[in-house]
Design a protein around this motif. Structure first.
Motif, PDB file in Angstrom:
ATOM      1  N   VAL A 150       0.876  -1.177   0.117  1.00 41.78           N
ATOM      2  CA  VAL A 150      -0.055  -0.103  -0.017  1.00 41.78           C
ATOM      3  C   VAL A 150       0.751   1.179  -0.054  1.00 41.78           C
ATOM      4  O   VAL A 150       1.777   1.368   0.795  1.00 41.78           O
ATOM      5  CB  VAL A 150      -1.065  -0.024   1.075  1.00 41.78           C
ATOM      6  N   PRO A 151       0.534   2.048  -1.141  1.00 38.69           N
ATOM      7  CA  PRO A 151       1.694   3.168  -1.170  1.00 38.69           C
ATOM      8  C   PRO A 151       1.299   4.353   0.044  1.00 38.69           C
ATOM      9  O   PRO A 151       0.255   4.110   0.931  1.00 38.69           O
ATOM     10  CB  PRO A 151       0.829   3.901  -2.323  1.00 38.69           C
ATOM     11  N   TYR A 152       2.294   4.917   0.555  1.00 36.59           N
ATOM     12  CA  TYR A 152       2.294   5.888   1.943  1.00 36.59           C
ATOM     13  C   TYR A 152       1.294   6.975   1.620  1.00 36.59           C
ATOM     14  O   TYR A 152       1.295   7.780   0.630  1.00 36.59           O
ATOM     15  CB  TYR A 152       3.581   6.289   2.170  1.00 36.59           C
ATOM     16  N   GLY A 153       0.365   7.224   2.791  1.00 31.45           N
ATOM     17  CA  GLY A 153      -0.207   8.539   2.567  1.00 31.45           C
ATOM     18  C   GLY A 153      -1.324   8.784   1.696  1.00 31.45           C
ATOM     19  O   GLY A 153      -1.513  10.020   1.312  1.00 31.45           O
ATOM     20  N   MET A 154      -2.061   7.924   1.274  1.00 26.55           N
ATOM     21  CA  MET A 154      -3.043   8.001   0.151  1.00 26.55           C
ATOM     22  C   MET A 154      -4.103   9.093   0.519  1.00 26.55           C
ATOM     23  O   MET A 154      -4.624   9.620  -0.131  1.00 26.55           O
ATOM     24  CB  MET A 154      -3.482   6.603  -0.382  1.00 26.55           C
ATOM     25  N   ALA A 155      -4.696   9.027   1.926  1.00 21.41           N
ATOM     26  CA  ALA A 155      -5.801   9.881   2.311  1.00 21.41           C
ATOM     27  C   ALA A 155      -5.186  11.206   2.119  1.00 21.41           C
ATOM     28  O   ALA A 155      -6.122  12.096   1.833  1.00 21.41           O
ATOM     29  CB  ALA A 155      -6.070   9.485   3.566  1.00 21.41           C
ATOM     30  N   LEU A 156      -3.919  11.696   2.734  1.00 20.83           N
ATOM     31  CA  LEU A 156      -3.268  12.971   2.461  1.00 20.83           C
ATOM     32  C   LEU A 156      -3.470  13.149   0.959  1.00 20.83           C
ATOM     33  O   LEU A 156      -3.892  14.562   0.595  1.00 20.83           O
ATOM     34  CB  LEU A 156      -2.092  12.679   2.992  1.00 20.83           C
ATOM     35  N   VAL A 157      -3.225  12.228  -0.064  1.00 25.76           N
ATOM     36  CA  VAL A 157      -2.932  12.588  -1.323  1.00 25.76           C
ATOM     37  C   VAL A 157      -4.393  12.883  -1.753  1.00 25.76           C
ATOM     38  O   VAL A 157      -4.575  13.946  -2.648  1.00 25.76           O
ATOM     39  CB  VAL A 157      -2.163  11.634  -2.108  1.00 25.76           C
ATOM     40  N   GLU A 158      -5.479  11.967  -1.610  1.00 26.07           N
ATOM     41  CA  GLU A 158      -6.641  12.205  -1.968  1.00 26.07           C
ATOM     42  C   GLU A 158      -7.301  13.616  -1.560  1.00 26.07           C
ATOM     43  O   GLU A 158      -7.623  14.282  -2.487  1.00 26.07           O
ATOM     44  CB  GLU A 158      -7.666  10.945  -1.435  1.00 26.07           C
ATOM     45  N   GLN A 159      -6.975  13.990  -0.538  1.00 28.52           N
ATOM     46  CA  GLN A 159      -7.716  15.177   0.209  1.00 28.52           C
ATOM     47  C   GLN A 159      -6.835  16.303  -0.557  1.00 28.52           C
ATOM     48  O   GLN A 159      -7.694  17.269  -1.033  1.00 28.52           O
ATOM     49  CB  GLN A 159      -7.282  15.310   1.745  1.00 28.52           C
TER      50      GLN A 159
END
Ligand code: BV8
Length: 221
Positions: A150-159
């Protein structure tokens, strides 16, 4: 003006770091699926460690280029309204002066102890099995996101993408997910800057072709 910039191996090509799919599908002479998966690491940890040791050592022999420096200048102008999301595991954005850089595929200069679940800043080889500085027991793995992980920090990127006014993709072939889907998650305008049209070029409002060291400063300045 909120901007998200995604970078791939192409932004570091003119610094002398090879890309992944320009060298007839081999990464430094290796089939990616032979070195960039957890299965490959379980089967032959030495091969995988040496592959990343060689790439980590190469960092000291290269310098950031005009594209990296242009993005650092853009951060001076935009501050927290700019986020650089990189698929790259090199440190050239940081060495050019960028501070808000998010590495979704990990970093060569970081080593991960899966026993303590701690990541250590790391410059030395890992193939000779140095113990974790924390627990002193476990051997360290490269802090790299392999295929199937799983790539790092996907929630941050999505936001960031959902709220940006402009999404710019630089130097990526657009074949690796989820990064290749970012153009669809972006709310605002979209622009691709690449040596040649990527696999997703037609998904961008605008796609410009040329070397990053010309296109990125041309766009930033
Ligand atoms: C995940 C670390 C679930 C290793 C890397 C089928 C369909 C869709 C998806 C999948 C599928 N089967 C499997 C998947 C998922 C898989 C995937 O995408 N596979 C691909 C091959 C189909 N993805 C994953 O497994 C990811 N994890 O999906 O987890 C999930 C998802 C979301 C949320 C939660 C869970 C993990 C992928 C990460 C793999 N690790 N790197 C290492 O670095 O050693 S990927 C690797 O490829 C690098 O990180 C690299 O950054 C990345 C992409 O490559 P590019 O950067 O684009 O480089 P490339 O050589 O391909 O292209 C360079 C471009 O630059 C070219 O276009 C060229 O023209 C251009 N260029 C060259 N010179 C210049 C230039 N441009 C400008 N100027 C120049 N001078």
């Amino acid at each position: 003006m909120r901007v998200v910039v995604l970078t791939g191996a192409g932004i570091s090509a003119e610094s002398g770091l090879s890309t992944f799919r320009d060298s007839d599908g081999l990464w430094e002479g290796h089939d990616p699926m032979q070195v960039a998966t957890p299965e490959a690491y379980a089967d032959d940890p030495g091969l995988v460690q040496r592959f990343y040791d060689d790439r980590r050592a190469a960092l000291s022999r290269v310098e950031p280029n005009a594209a990296h420096h242009a993005l650092a200048r853009l951060e001076e102008a935009l501050g927290d309204d700019l986020l650089v999301v990189t698929q790259n595991v090199d440190d050239l954005h940081e060495r050019a002066g960028s501070r808000r850089v998010h590495h979704i595929h990990g970093r060569l200069r970081s080593a991960w102890c899966t026993t303590c679940d701690v990541r250590h800043e790391w410059d030395a080889p890992l193939a000779d099995g140095p113990p974790c500085p924390g627990c002193g027991v476990s051997t360290l793995r490269p802090d790299i996101v392999w295929f199937g992980e799983v790539p790092y920090g996907m929630a941050l990127v999505e936001q960031a993408l959902w709220h940006c006014d402009l999404f710019v993709s630089v130097g990526t072939s657009g074949v690796v997910y989820p990064a290749a889907a970012f153009v669809h998650w972006a709310r605002g305008a979209t622009l691709e800057l690449n040596l040649e049209p990527s696999a997703g070029a037609t998904d961008f409002a605008e796609s410009r072709q040329g070397p990053a060291t010309r296109l990125v400063p041309g766009w930033v300045d």
